[in-house]
Design an enzyme around this catalytic site. Structure first.
Site, short mmCIF file in Angstrom:
data_model
loop_
_atom_site.label_atom_id
_atom_site.label_comp_id
_atom_site.label_asym_id
_atom_site.label_seq_id
_atom_site.Cartn_x
_atom_site.Cartn_y
_atom_site.Cartn_z
CD GLU A 1 -8.91 6.23 30.66
OE1 GLU A 1 -9.86 7.00 30.92
OE2 GLU A 1 -7.70 6.55 30.80
CE LYS B 1 -9.46 14.19 -9.34
NZ LYS B 1 -9.27 12.72 -9.29
CD GLU C 1 -12.39 10.37 -3.72
OE1 GLU C 1 -12.06 9.60 -4.64
OE2 GLU C 1 -13.28 11.24 -3.85
CB CYS D 1 7.23 -23.19 -28.18
SG CYS D 1 5.92 -22.91 -26.98
#
Length: 665
Positions: free
Chosen positions: A36, A115, A170, A404
């Site tokens: 609606e 908060k 906020e 490495c």
């Protein structure tokens, strides 16, 4: 239908649809089926298309109607949007209560509110119509984001009374919107947002309101700026009145007659916050009586009648599945824990740095362990301990490799360093990380060349060295995925603009070991040109106050390498500036001469790094902690404990405006 009939029907539909929207988005009590609502919205859209002169700003069709903006306009807040002081434990709350009751000299009642972890905004209504919405900014000047705020359907376009009012609240992103947004971005190969707050802030700072509309944001109103005189004597009554006007108020607020009730409220929501459909990061406590608020007044930065209790960093338990290794631009190999995804402090965490092999051994971290994660400052996730009692015996001890992981070169310990390093200058991982550093904000600041784009260019073998960036061709870039005509041109424009940077930006971007942005500034201001730098000796460098022995050694070694000389020659032929364009030492104003400065909080006009450079360029030194030796504290938004410590020690505190005025003068 003639114009008069259309006018009456449009007014009727606008009133109905705004009523239905308020019931759905604010009250969460829809009175009509979606079908609606949709049918009436379609009817309204047809009528407005036929009679465009009858379209009003109050129409729900106008929530997303604005064209993309070039930039946001500044808005001055008539009533400053001040930040709150912080409390971190029960003792802080009781101390706040003692201060308030002593100053008020009479009993006080508090209002406690959740908060919300979002973006602070202000909404202005004139004669009952929403006319402007803005960000908090620095508390005094924000940005006009009206078009984006109109897309939030819980913000009423008109209110029940024809009055002028400014309300504060906020804006936030609910969990379901956040999850849907990140899922969509992941599917498109885009970077996901770290948490709902970042997503909300990023959405409201989009220049195209259609983007903001697609993010499904929400809002809670909790305060007010400009308020016409009336007889409402308390904050709690104003909250009720705001709800009656049609604003969405968080329903979880509570009136507390004692500090013990406040502490109970804080304790309850400390455990219940995960059950909310949105993020909170604390509790706001305010004196309810408005006359008492006025009597208590303000400090330079905060109201004395309110405080924000901040939740402690959240911990979470998860499984450590494996440990990955990455190679940085200086060759340091860093281990990273790959974890079962876990929600912590508002974001999903799957990775946490383990820093080095010594830390792993010290904590006895093993692959397969159940570990406790904590977010330092609710930002950086780290493993804080292993739950040894959950070990099954299938856990695997970890040891760092000898080679490495990027180039298989032998790894080495340098000097007394804990870290392992790859010493291969042609290591692909180091080359790529060096390029990422070169284009970063503090270095050459080449907009559009983020980490993912550098990775893409590197994988496509379009770049290997810094000089390759300046050789990129438009036709090469257009062949890459997700590289359109406009984005490619923007990248090329940014690369071209970087050629005009001052020498210190290039120096820092080159990635000389031990030479940070401050040292690069010092070297550039002292030698003025790249040629003079290249010709300087160890004795020349060590004679500069801020350049130590390690730094001098590193600079000499760097400029003695043949590949560096070759790179600089290439950059010079490509018209990359090799001259210092900043003020000389004699030209620098010495407003901070021999002073120790502490920077705290977030500034509107400067990044922390930019503010630090300005202090140093004007004779001062920046330290991270406040002590009796601190001369000035420069405080931005949400300054926190450093601000409080400065007050206790009676150290001068400057706000951002005073800092800007001093620099400009």
């Amino acid at each position: 239908m003639d114009k008069l009939e259309a006018k009456n029907r449009i007014a009727e539909l606008v009133q109905l649809l705004n009523k239905y929207g308020h019931e759905y988005y604010v009250l969460d009590q829809p009175s009509v089926p979606d079908a609606e609502y949709d049918q009436k919205m379609q009817e309204l859209q047809r009528l407005e298309a036929k009679f465009p002169a009858l379209v009003s700003t109050a129409s729900p069709t106008q929530r997303v109607g604005g064209e993309p903006l070039d930039k946001f306009q500044k808005v001055e807040h008539h009533v400053p949007m001040l930040s709150l002081g912080n409390a971190f434990n029960e003792a802080d709350l009781r101390a706040f209560d003692r201060r308030v009751t002593q100053l008020a000299a009479e009993p006080v009642v508090y209002i406690c509110e959740l908060k919300i972890d979002g973006l602070a905004i202000a909404l202005t209504y004139e004669n009952g119509t929403f006319v402007r919405g803005s960000t908090r900014g620095d508390g005094r000047v924000g940005e006009d984001i009206t078009s984006n705020l109109r897309t939030i359907r819980s913000i009423p376009l008109t209110i029940q009374e024809k009055r002028s009012i400014e309300v504060r609240g906020e804006a936030f992103m609910p969990h379901h919107s956040f999850l849907a947004l990140n899922k969509g971005r992941e599917e498109k190969g885009e970077m996901v947002f770290a948490n709902p707050r970042n997503a909300a802030a990023g959405s409201l700072r989009q220049l195209d309101p259609k983007v903001a509309a697609s993010r499904n944001l929400d809002i809670f109103l909790f305060g007010y700026g400009k308020w016409e005189a009336d007889s409402l004597p308390s904050h709690s009554e104003r909250l009720k009145y705001l709800a009656a006007l049609g604003f969405k108020i968080n329903p979880e607020w509570k009136r507390c007659t004692t500090i013990d009730e406040v502490i109970e409220y804080v304790s309850y929501w400390s455990t219940e916050r995960p059950n909310l459909s949105y993020e909170i990061d604390g509790i706001v406590i305010k004196v309810d009586d408005l006359q008492q608020q006025e009597k208590l007044g303000f400090t330079a930065k905060n109201p004395r009648w309110a405080i924000a209790y901040k939740f402690p960093a959240t911990e979470a338990v998860t499984k450590l599945r494996t440990i990955e290794l990455s190679v940085g631009r200086t060759g340091v190999v860093t281990p990273t824990a790959i974890l079962d995804p876990v929600q912590i402090a508002g974001s999903t965490v799957q990775r946490a740095s383990l820093h080095n092999e010594d830390l792993i051994k010290e904590m006895d971290i093993r692959i397969g362990d159940t570990v406790v994660l904590k977010k330092a400052g609710d930002i950086i996730p780290k493993v804080v301990r292993v739950i040894e009692e959950k070990r099954t015996g299938d856990e695997v001890e970890f040891s760092m490799p000898k080679q490495c992981p990027s180039c298989n070169s032998e790894l080495a310990h340098l000097e007394d360093e804990v870290a392992l390093r790859c010493l291969n200058p042609n290591c692909p991982a180091q080359l790529k990380e060096g390029l990422i550093h070169f284009v970063s904000r503090d270095a050459m600041n080449i907009d559009g060349l983020g980490e993912k784009v550098i990775e893409q260019l590197f994988q496509a073998k379009l770049i290997k060295t810094i000089a390759d960036l300046y050789r990129l061709k438009k036709e090469e870039l257009l062949k890459l995925d997700r590289m359109g005509e406009k984005s490619v041109q923007n990248i090329l424009n940014a690369i071209e603009a970087s050629k005009s940077n001052s020498l210190e930006k290039l120096l820092f971007g080159l990635g000389i070991r031990h030479i940070g942005a401050k040292a690069a500034q010092t070297l550039a201001a002292h030698f003025h040109t790249m040629d003079e730098l290249c010709e300087a000796t160890y004795e020349d460098f060590i004679a500069i106050d801020e350049i130590g022995e390690k730094m001098a050694d590193s600079i000499v070694q760097f400029f003695s390498e043949e590949k560096v000389i070759e790179l600089l020659q290439h950059l010079s032929t490509m018209d990359v500036n090799m001259t210092y364009l900043g003020p000389t030492q004699s030209q620098m104003t010495a407003i901070f001469s021999n002073q120790t400065i502490v920077l705290t909080g977030k500034m509107e006009s400067f990044t922390r790094s930019e503010a630090k450079k300005l202090v140093e360029a004007n004779g001062g030194s920046v330290t991270s902690s406040v002590s009796k030796n601190t001369d000035i504290v420069i405080a931005g938004e949400a300054a926190g404990s450093k601000y409080k410590k400065a007050q206790e020690l009676n150290i001068p505190i400057w706000d951002e405006q005073k800092f800007k005025e001093a620099i400009e003068s």
